[in-house]
Scaffold this motif. Structure first.
Motif, PDB file in Angstrom:
ATOM      1  N   UNK A  82      -7.758   2.801  -3.264  1.00  0.00           N
ATOM      2  CA  UNK A  82      -8.034   2.055  -4.493  1.00  0.00           C
ATOM      3  C   UNK A  82      -7.380   0.681  -4.351  1.00  0.00           C
ATOM      4  N   UNK A  83      -8.142  -0.363  -4.606  1.00  0.00           N
ATOM      5  CA  UNK A  83      -7.659  -1.740  -4.483  1.00  0.00           C
ATOM      6  C   UNK A  83      -7.439  -2.347  -5.872  1.00  0.00           C
ATOM      7  N   UNK A  84      -6.370  -3.126  -6.004  1.00  0.00           N
ATOM      8  CA  UNK A  84      -6.027  -3.780  -7.261  1.00  0.00           C
ATOM      9  C   UNK A  84      -5.771  -5.264  -6.992  1.00  0.00           C
ATOM     10  N   UNK A  85      -6.542  -6.130  -7.654  1.00  0.00           N
ATOM     11  CA  UNK A  85      -6.350  -7.575  -7.535  1.00  0.00           C
ATOM     12  C   UNK A  85      -5.985  -8.127  -8.915  1.00  0.00           C
TER      13      UNK A  85
ATOM     14  N   UNK B 117      -2.541  -1.710  -3.171  1.00  0.00           N
ATOM     15  CA  UNK B 117      -3.469  -0.657  -2.794  1.00  0.00           C
ATOM     16  C   UNK B 117      -2.815   0.701  -2.975  1.00  0.00           C
ATOM     17  N   UNK B 118      -3.634   1.687  -3.302  1.00  0.00           N
ATOM     18  CA  UNK B 118      -3.177   3.062  -3.403  1.00  0.00           C
ATOM     19  C   UNK B 118      -4.082   3.932  -2.538  1.00  0.00           C
TER      20      UNK B 118
ATOM     21  N   UNK C  16       0.856  -1.178   0.000  1.00  0.00           N
ATOM     22  CA  UNK C  16       0.000   0.000   0.000  1.00  0.00           C
ATOM     23  C   UNK C  16       0.893   1.229   0.000  1.00  0.00           C
ATOM     24  N   UNK C  17       0.638   2.164  -0.929  1.00  0.00           N
ATOM     25  CA  UNK C  17       1.453   3.355  -1.061  1.00  0.00           C
ATOM     26  C   UNK C  17       0.554   4.541  -1.382  1.00  0.00           C
ATOM     27  N   UNK C  18       0.903   5.701  -0.839  1.00  0.00           N
ATOM     28  CA  UNK C  18       0.141   6.902  -1.120  1.00  0.00           C
ATOM     29  C   UNK C  18       0.305   7.276  -2.597  1.00  0.00           C
ATOM     30  N   UNK C  19      -0.811   7.456  -3.295  1.00  0.00           N
ATOM     31  CA  UNK C  19      -0.828   7.758  -4.732  1.00  0.00           C
ATOM     32  C   UNK C  19       0.010   6.748  -5.529  1.00  0.00           C
ATOM     33  N   UNK C  20      -0.120   5.477  -5.172  1.00  0.00           N
ATOM     34  CA  UNK C  20       0.685   4.437  -5.818  1.00  0.00           C
ATOM     35  C   UNK C  20       0.360   4.259  -7.284  1.00  0.00           C
ATOM     36  N   UNK C  21      -0.832   4.667  -7.725  1.00  0.00           N
ATOM     37  CA  UNK C  21      -1.161   4.516  -9.147  1.00  0.00           C
ATOM     38  C   UNK C  21      -0.245   5.352 -10.028  1.00  0.00           C
ATOM     39  N   UNK C  22       0.470   6.307  -9.425  1.00  0.00           N
ATOM     40  CA  UNK C  22       1.432   7.122 -10.171  1.00  0.00           C
ATOM     41  C   UNK C  22       2.881   6.782  -9.822  1.00  0.00           C
TER      42      UNK C  22
ATOM     43  N   UNK D 295     -10.390  -3.770 -10.097  1.00  0.00           N
ATOM     44  CA  UNK D 295     -10.126  -2.507  -9.402  1.00  0.00           C
ATOM     45  C   UNK D 295     -11.405  -2.028  -8.715  1.00  0.00           C
ATOM     46  N   UNK D 296     -11.274  -1.583  -7.473  1.00  0.00           N
ATOM     47  CA  UNK D 296     -12.407  -0.970  -6.785  1.00  0.00           C
ATOM     48  C   UNK D 296     -11.902   0.027  -5.747  1.00  0.00           C
ATOM     49  N   UNK D 297     -12.801   0.896  -5.325  1.00  0.00           N
ATOM     50  CA  UNK D 297     -12.456   1.992  -4.410  1.00  0.00           C
ATOM     51  C   UNK D 297     -13.360   1.968  -3.200  1.00  0.00           C
ATOM     52  N   UNK D 298     -12.820   2.340  -2.039  1.00  0.00           N
ATOM     53  CA  UNK D 298     -13.669   2.602  -0.888  1.00  0.00           C
ATOM     54  C   UNK D 298     -13.156   3.812  -0.128  1.00  0.00           C
ATOM     55  N   UNK D 299     -14.091   4.579   0.399  1.00  0.00           N
ATOM     56  CA  UNK D 299     -13.777   5.815   1.116  1.00  0.00           C
ATOM     57  C   UNK D 299     -13.548   5.508   2.584  1.00  0.00           C
ATOM     58  N   UNK D 300     -12.441   6.046   3.118  1.00  0.00           N
ATOM     59  CA  UNK D 300     -12.109   5.837   4.528  1.00  0.00           C
ATOM     60  C   UNK D 300     -12.711   6.915   5.417  1.00  0.00           C
TER      61      UNK D 300
END
Length: 253
Positions: free
Chosen positions: A193-196, A204-205, A4-10, A172-177
């Motif tokens: 954001x979750x990635x399987x 996770x990002x 899990x990383x902050x803004x990992x999609x980038x 891919x799916x998202x959930x709000x914390x």
């Protein structure tokens, strides 16, 4: 592997590939291209350029483009794409941009919302005001907090599959914390954001975004020396509240 990383999609090479596969050229790119093309000058700054989709499109249209992004993995991928040699790429931030070097600047893909704190947002706008010549234009997108987009960021509504170039796919799916009203007509939203992946890899990002109200957007731009020319609510230049839940800002230096 998992992580899990902050803004990992980038920032994570594997997730950057997913981002590119999922986010092709669309109507938001057409909007930014049209606004920039209406301007007199050709020197364009793309702040938060990511993997360079719009950056390369602007360069292909004949603009002299500089792409700036703090995520090394995104910049590295951008540099591998066709036409990348036409662009000046900078791994850095707004503070690294030259003074008076641009006729126009863009921030796309809701990059403006990544500046969560008032101080960092003000600093970015001041850097942009320094970088753009007098009379130059700043264009960016931000989601209108009144549209409450985050209410659709849940596993049921957001779950989708992305096909990758190698034939594999990722779910891919998202959930709000959390959501916090900021007291100025806006909201701060934190989410994951979750990635399987097909091979069992799960990544996770995490991110936190600031949804600023129209009033706050206008006042922050004025404080930085910009004059707002227009704010649209949708990609076809609809009025606020009648478009796509956006605040699409065109401001003059």
């Amino acid at each position: 592997m998992s992580g899990q990383t902050h803004h990992a999609e980038f920032r994570h090479a594997r997730l950057v590939e997913v981002y590119d596969a999922e986010c092709g050229w669309s109507r938001d790119d057409d909007f930014f291209m049209s606004i920039v093309s209406e301007q007199a000058g050709r020197r364009v700054l793309d702040l938060g350029c990511g993997t360079g989709r719009l950056t390369l499109g602007l360069a292909a249209a004949g603009h002299i483009v500089t792409g700036v992004d703090p995520a090394a993995a995104s910049i590295e991928r951008a540099r591998t794409k066709r036409g990348a040699d036409r662009v000046t790429w900078i791994h850095g931030a707004s503070s690294d941009v030259a003074t008076g070097a641009f006729d126009a600047a863009v921030m796309t893909s809701h990059v403006a919302q990544f500046f969560v704190g008032d101080d960092e947002w003000s600093a970015a706008l001041l850097d942009l005001a320094r970088a753009i010549v007098p009379g130059g234009v700043l264009v960016f997108d931000a989601r209108d907090p009144l549209a409450r987009a985050w209410e659709r960021w849940n596993p049921d509504a957001s779950r989708h599959e992305v096909a990758l170039a190698d034939g594999s796919s990722v779910l891919v799916w998202t959930d709000v914390a959390s959501t916090d009203v900021d007291g100025a007509g806006g909201t701060i939203v934190s989410f994951t954001i979750h990635y399987a992946f097909d091979d069992g890899d799960q990544l996770q990002s995490t991110a936190t975004l600031r949804f600023r109200s129209e009033a706050v957007v206008r006042s922050s731009l004025a404080d930085a020396g910009f004059m707002v020319e227009a704010i649209y609510g949708g990609w076809q230049r609809e009025p606020i509240g009648a478009g796509d839940g956006e605040l699409l800002v065109v401001a003059r230096r």
